[in-house]
Design an enzyme around this catalytic site. Structure first.
Site: not given
Lengths: 369, 143
Positions: A200-202, A205-206
């Site tokens: 999950h890549c902040p 954002g997804n």
């Protein structure tokens, strides 16, 4: 002595409201679709789209065309950093470079910038490969199979599968009520099972999964090139034309952003290039799923054997369509997936009111604990 | 059409006896394949061979959709060069095959499964997790 009997109630001037047909959970935001064969007589509602009743913790924009994770603050930071640095570069450095060196510099920079933004939006706004949750019928069927297997002990919630000679364990997801396919994982931030889950890549954002991994990789790769490009030409500018304080301030800002970005982003690009060439996900690499430390015979069953095929498969392979059909209309006859209220972090179901005839109702009541 | 009309009738009027779910077969990896094992609930409704043929045909079509070949590479490279805007006017290969699969399932339902009181649901409507076969009550027994 008892209390005096109540006088007979006077005839009501206004009729009392009918009792609710069923108890509705307090935290349900939207009215549930009716399970009765007769349509509700509360007045017709315009048909709703599936994204409006999506059970995961995602946010939808533009009538379901865009979807992102719930926390998008860091994504806006990414946008600001890229736009600010590029904005400063094109405004303050490009005029000098175009006139004194070559106009190809802002042209190449422009193309890189557009590509970076395109890939960022594609990675951020698309469905990463979310697996829709099981319909109540499917969930009941699986439960029956699982319970019939074990007797007194808690029934096993894993299935073992032989993939290309390697034993792989499929785990049962309690939230989605499915046995996760190999390489899928449940993202606790988005509360969805995602196919070929990478991480999950902040910043984006997804989640990064099967459907948007190539966009994510192209984003970090092109961003590395853009950062190195800007860094190199800003330094060139400073060397060729030592300038006044305002431009110097902007230059320093650009150099600082680029310097730190280069270390992190180029490093990340290198890491993902390694992952792609060995056909592994970040998730598998971190857990050491295919490392030889686990066993001499442990190997990656998904690798095609050579680097070129692995790269082509990851970047140029067929793009599967989204399985969640977020802009489809909800039809009253179709069973809805197992859902829970948005906002709760746990996923326990106290009651399992499953309907055996699945022609109408979909939503299951959320548990209150 | 008379055949689809009877399919709609069946869905609305007949009672559902049971639903059988054909699960995915992961023995060749993450590729979309379904198990060809014949479920016991269908024993007195349909031929084992007929059922296996249907599932094998579906498996072949899904394999075709996910195949890595020159066509998929060309499509992938073209898409990348046009920043994926080419898909605004063109369907992906996978989507084309999914349409073919939908048509095949409709055809199978009309010709083979509906006359036997069964209904195949397109796996894409179940997130490619299962092939759902709805068993309707056997009208021939109640007549």
């Amino acid at each position: 002595s008892g209390c005096s009997p109540c006088p007979p109630p006077p005839p009501a001037a206004a009729p009392l409201p009918p009792p609710p047909r069923r108890l509705r959970p307090f935290n349900t935001l939207d009215p549930l679709p009716s399970s009765d064969p007769d349509p509700p007589c509360e007045g017709s509602r315009s048909p709703r789209k599936k994204w409006q009743v999506f059970p995961g913790r995602n946010r939808f924009y533009c009538d379901g065309r865009i979807m992102m994770a719930r926390q998008t603050g860091v994504f806006y930071l990414t946008l600001v950093l890229i736009l600010l640095t590029c904005g400063l570069f094109f405004t303050f450095d490009c005029p000098f470079l175009a006139s004194n060196l070559t106009p190809a510099i802002p042209a190449v920079g422009g193309v890189l910038f557009i590509f970076v933004m395109g890939m960022l939006f594609r990675a951020s706004f698309s469905d990463p490969g979310i697996l829709p949750r099981a319909t109540p019928d499917e969930a009941a069927d699986l439960e029956r199979q699982i319970d019939s297997a074990g007797c007194s002990r808690p029934p096993p919630r894993t299935r073992e599968v032989l993939i290309n000679g390697q034993a792989v364990k499929l785990k049962y997801c309690f939230t989605c009520k499915i046995f996760r396919p190999p390489r899928a994982s449940h993202c606790s931030l988005c509360d969805n099972c995602v196919e070929r889950f990478d991480h999950h890549c902040p910043w984006v954002g997804n989640c990064v999964g099967r459907r948007n991994y190539r966009f994510f990789y192209l984003f970090i790769l092109s961003l590395s090139l853009l950062t190195v490009f800007i860094f190199a030409f800003v330094i060139t500018h400073v060397i060729l034309n030592p300038s006044q304080s305002l431009t110097l301030l902007c230059t320093v800002l650009e150099v600082v952003v680029c310097f730190f970005s280069i270390w992190s982003i180029v490093g990340l690009s290198g890491f993902h290039t390694y992952l792609i060439s060995s056909n592994q996900t970040t998730n598998e690499d971190i857990k050491g799923s295919w490392s030889t430390k686990r066993g001499k015979d442990n190997y990656n069953p998904y690798s095609y054997g050579n680097i070129l095929t692995n790269c082509c498969a990851a970047l140029c392979g067929p793009l599967p369509p989204s399985l969640i059909d977020r802009r489809g209309l909800i039809q009253s006859g179709t069973p809805q997936t197992v859902s829970q209220s948005n906002g709760t972090s746990n996923s326990s179901y106290a009651s399992t009111q499953l309907h055996s005839n699945m022609v109408g109702e979909g939503r299951r009541h959320t548990a209150r604990y | 059409m008379a055949e689809t009309h009877s399919l709609q009738d069946m869905r609305q009027q007949a009672a559902i006896t049971a639903k059988v779910f054909i699960q995915r077969d992961y023995s060749s990896g993450t590729m979309c394949q379904f198990q060809t094992k014949f479920p016991s609930e269908l024993e007195n409704r349909i031929d084992k061979q007929q059922f296996e043929e249907t599932v094998r045909a579906l498996n072949n079509m899904y394999a075709e959709a996910e195949k890595l070949g020159s066509q998929s590479y060309i499509e992938g490279c073209l898409a990348c060069l046009t920043a994926y805007t080419v898909f605004l006017c063109m369907e992906t290969h996978y989507e084309k095959v999914l349409k073919k699969i939908a048509k095949y399932i409709q055809e199978q339902n009309d010709k083979i499964y509906a006359p036997r009181g069964l209904l195949l649901t397109d796996p894409i409507e179940r997130g490619l997790r299962v092939v759902e076969i709805t068993i309707f009550e056997d009208r021939s027994l109640t007549r």
